[in-house]
Write a protein that holds these residues in place. Structure first.
Motif, PDB file in Angstrom:
ATOM      1  N   GLU A  62       0.832  -1.202   0.000  1.00 13.02           N
ATOM      2  CA  GLU A  62       0.000   0.000   0.000  1.00 13.02           C
ATOM      3  C   GLU A  62       0.871   1.258   0.000  1.00 13.02           C
ATOM      4  O   GLU A  62       0.599   2.217  -0.739  1.00 13.02           O
ATOM      5  CB  GLU A  62      -0.912  -0.007   1.225  1.00 13.02           C
ATOM      6  CG  GLU A  62      -1.840   1.197   1.295  1.00 13.02           C
ATOM      7  CD  GLU A  62      -2.692   1.209   2.541  1.00 13.02           C
ATOM      8  OE1 GLU A  62      -3.308   2.258   2.826  1.00 13.02           O
ATOM      9  OE2 GLU A  62      -2.748   0.165   3.244  1.00 13.02           O
ATOM     10  N   ILE A  63       1.912   1.260   0.819  1.00  5.45           N
ATOM     11  CA  ILE A  63       2.788   2.430   0.893  1.00  5.45           C
ATOM     12  C   ILE A  63       3.519   2.656  -0.416  1.00  5.45           C
ATOM     13  O   ILE A  63       3.603   3.795  -0.911  1.00  5.45           O
ATOM     14  CB  ILE A  63       3.795   2.266   2.051  1.00  5.45           C
ATOM     15  CG1 ILE A  63       3.058   2.331   3.395  1.00  5.45           C
ATOM     16  CG2 ILE A  63       4.875   3.350   1.988  1.00  5.45           C
ATOM     17  CD1 ILE A  63       3.901   1.911   4.577  1.00  5.45           C
ATOM     18  N   ARG A  64       4.026   1.592  -0.995  1.00  6.13           N
ATOM     19  CA  ARG A  64       4.710   1.736  -2.280  1.00  6.13           C
ATOM     20  C   ARG A  64       3.738   2.255  -3.344  1.00  6.13           C
ATOM     21  O   ARG A  64       4.117   3.043  -4.214  1.00  6.13           O
ATOM     22  CB  ARG A  64       5.315   0.394  -2.701  1.00  6.13           C
ATOM     23  CG  ARG A  64       6.545  -0.003  -1.883  1.00  6.13           C
ATOM     24  CD  ARG A  64       7.017  -1.416  -2.231  1.00  6.13           C
ATOM     25  NE  ARG A  64       7.336  -1.509  -3.647  1.00  6.13           N
ATOM     26  CZ  ARG A  64       8.521  -1.204  -4.163  1.00  6.13           C
ATOM     27  NH1 ARG A  64       9.504  -0.788  -3.377  1.00  6.13           N
ATOM     28  NH2 ARG A  64       8.738  -1.330  -5.466  1.00  6.13           N
ATOM     29  N   THR A  68       4.259   5.435  -5.764  1.00  3.00           N
ATOM     30  CA  THR A  68       4.392   5.256  -7.210  1.00  3.00           C
ATOM     31  C   THR A  68       3.194   5.772  -7.990  1.00  3.00           C
ATOM     32  O   THR A  68       3.326   6.202  -9.139  1.00  3.00           O
ATOM     33  CB  THR A  68       4.610   3.771  -7.566  1.00  3.00           C
ATOM     34  OG1 THR A  68       3.521   2.989  -7.047  1.00  3.00           O
ATOM     35  CG2 THR A  68       5.918   3.256  -6.989  1.00  3.00           C
ATOM     36  N   ASN A  69       2.012   5.746  -7.386  1.00  2.00           N
ATOM     37  CA  ASN A  69       0.797   6.175  -8.094  1.00  2.00           C
ATOM     38  C   ASN A  69       0.515   7.660  -7.966  1.00  2.00           C
ATOM     39  O   ASN A  69      -0.429   8.170  -8.581  1.00  2.00           O
ATOM     40  CB  ASN A  69      -0.416   5.384  -7.582  1.00  2.00           C
ATOM     41  CG  ASN A  69      -0.309   3.905  -7.892  1.00  2.00           C
ATOM     42  OD1 ASN A  69       0.302   3.506  -8.884  1.00  2.00           O
ATOM     43  ND2 ASN A  69      -0.886   3.086  -7.023  1.00  2.00           N
ATOM     44  N   PHE A  84      12.206  13.828  -5.445  1.00  2.07           N
ATOM     45  CA  PHE A  84      13.635  13.685  -5.734  1.00  2.07           C
ATOM     46  C   PHE A  84      14.190  12.343  -5.270  1.00  2.07           C
ATOM     47  O   PHE A  84      15.172  11.851  -5.828  1.00  2.07           O
ATOM     48  CB  PHE A  84      14.418  14.822  -5.077  1.00  2.07           C
ATOM     49  CG  PHE A  84      14.150  16.180  -5.675  1.00  2.07           C
ATOM     50  CD1 PHE A  84      13.780  16.319  -7.006  1.00  2.07           C
ATOM     51  CD2 PHE A  84      14.257  17.320  -4.895  1.00  2.07           C
ATOM     52  CE1 PHE A  84      13.523  17.562  -7.563  1.00  2.07           C
ATOM     53  CE2 PHE A  84      13.999  18.581  -5.439  1.00  2.07           C
ATOM     54  CZ  PHE A  84      13.638  18.702  -6.777  1.00  2.07           C
ATOM     55  N   ASN A  85      13.574  11.758  -4.254  1.00  2.00           N
ATOM     56  CA  ASN A  85      14.112  10.531  -3.654  1.00  2.00           C
ATOM     57  C   ASN A  85      13.206   9.318  -3.868  1.00  2.00           C
ATOM     58  O   ASN A  85      13.328   8.327  -3.160  1.00  2.00           O
ATOM     59  CB  ASN A  85      14.313  10.741  -2.153  1.00  2.00           C
ATOM     60  CG  ASN A  85      15.366  11.780  -1.842  1.00  2.00           C
ATOM     61  OD1 ASN A  85      16.561  11.549  -2.015  1.00  2.00           O
ATOM     62  ND2 ASN A  85      14.939  12.954  -1.378  1.00  2.00           N
ATOM     63  N   GLU A  86      12.322   9.392  -4.870  1.00  2.00           N
ATOM     64  CA  GLU A  86      11.312   8.344  -5.019  1.00  2.00           C
ATOM     65  C   GLU A  86      11.921   6.953  -5.177  1.00  2.00           C
ATOM     66  O   GLU A  86      11.536   6.009  -4.471  1.00  2.00           O
ATOM     67  CB  GLU A  86      10.407   8.634  -6.216  1.00  2.00           C
ATOM     68  CG  GLU A  86       9.343   7.554  -6.425  1.00  2.00           C
ATOM     69  CD  GLU A  86       8.388   7.884  -7.553  1.00  2.00           C
ATOM     70  OE1 GLU A  86       7.982   6.945  -8.255  1.00  2.00           O
ATOM     71  OE2 GLU A  86       8.056   9.074  -7.739  1.00  2.00           O
ATOM     72  N   SER A  87      12.881   6.788  -6.061  1.00  2.00           N
ATOM     73  CA  SER A  87      13.467   5.476  -6.308  1.00  2.00           C
ATOM     74  C   SER A  87      14.161   4.932  -5.058  1.00  2.00           C
ATOM     75  O   SER A  87      13.963   3.770  -4.671  1.00  2.00           O
ATOM     76  CB  SER A  87      14.465   5.549  -7.468  1.00  2.00           C
ATOM     77  OG  SER A  87      15.070   4.299  -7.680  1.00  2.00           O
TER      78      SER A  87
END
Length: 238
Positions: A62-64, A68-69, A84-87
């Motif tokens: 759910e958090i991911r 991502t969505n 900036f730090n998504e990945s």
């Protein structure tokens, strides 16, 4: 503005819930070892750990998905640190999920290997489990404040003490692992010393995973001046 704040608040809230369940999962580890040693209902605790671990899997998905969505309209200007730090942040949550997964694996291995509990190496394992519970409690606070620092553009968080405490506890786990292995192979009366070696290494890997999470925080925070993770080397001299 309301949308920006909503995204950050949602990420913080779900992360807090997730961390609470990880803490619940790991807290069952020493209880399971005690019940095993005392001939108690340890298999029920193993099942409880498995159930909490499954819940953790659902929460991290759910958090991911929240991250991502989320489009630009969701994240907005207030959450550029997340952008900036998504990945790196997605990788961080994946590694965080290993804590619950590995806890489940450890108790399953104990059930399969059936080690003798009334020996020093097992007592070292039990003490390691206690240290790991302490590490996860500190980790929960560090991660909550880390995510808050990323989710709020004006946040300033200092995580130095928590990170240092985790590192010190991990060093204690290293010593307990070494003691368990050395004692297992030194005592002729202990059957199957390789079993204790394997279990001691699994526990140490869990402690290492927790410390590695702090290393990931340090790397991400190095690009965010509002999040302090390392002590100022010049502070004592001022």
């Amino acid at each position: 503005m309301a949308t920006d704040a909503g995204f950050g608040a949602r990420l913080e809230s779900r992360t807090e819930t997730y961390l609470d369940r990880i803490d619940d999962c790991v807290a069952l580890l020493p209880r399971m070892l005690d019940e095993y040693a005392e001939g108690g209902p340890y298999r029920e605790t193993v099942d409880e750990i498995a159930a909490v671990e499954s819940e953790c899997d659902g929460l991290v998905r759910e958090i991911r998905g929240i991250i991502t969505n989320a489009g630009p309209d969701d994240i907005g200007l207030l959450n550029t640190r997340i952008n900036f730090n998504e990945s790196a942040l997605l990788d961080f949550y994946t590694e965080l999920d290993v804590v619950a997964n590995h806890t489940e694996r450890i108790v399953q291995e104990v059930v399969m290997m059936q080690p003798e509990a009334d020996v020093d190496p097992f007592r070292d394992m039990r003490e390691t489990a206690t240290r790991i519970v302490e590490m996860v409690a500190v980790l929960g606070d560090v991660v909550e404040r880390f995510v808050r620092g990323l989710a709020r553009s004006d946040a300033a968080e200092t995580l130095t003490d928590g990170i240092e405490a985790i590192r010190e506890l991990e060093s204690e786990c290293d010593e307990l692992r070494n003691d368990a292995v050395a004692t297992a192979f030194a005592a002729d009366a202990i059957d199957q010393p390789l079993v204790y070696r394997e279990l001691a290494i699994l526990l140490d890997e869990l402690a290492n995973t927790i410390e590695d999470l702090t290393d990931r925080i340090v790397v991400i925070a190095s690009k965010e001046p509002g999040i302090v993770t390392e002590a100022d080397p010049d502070a004592d001299g001022e």
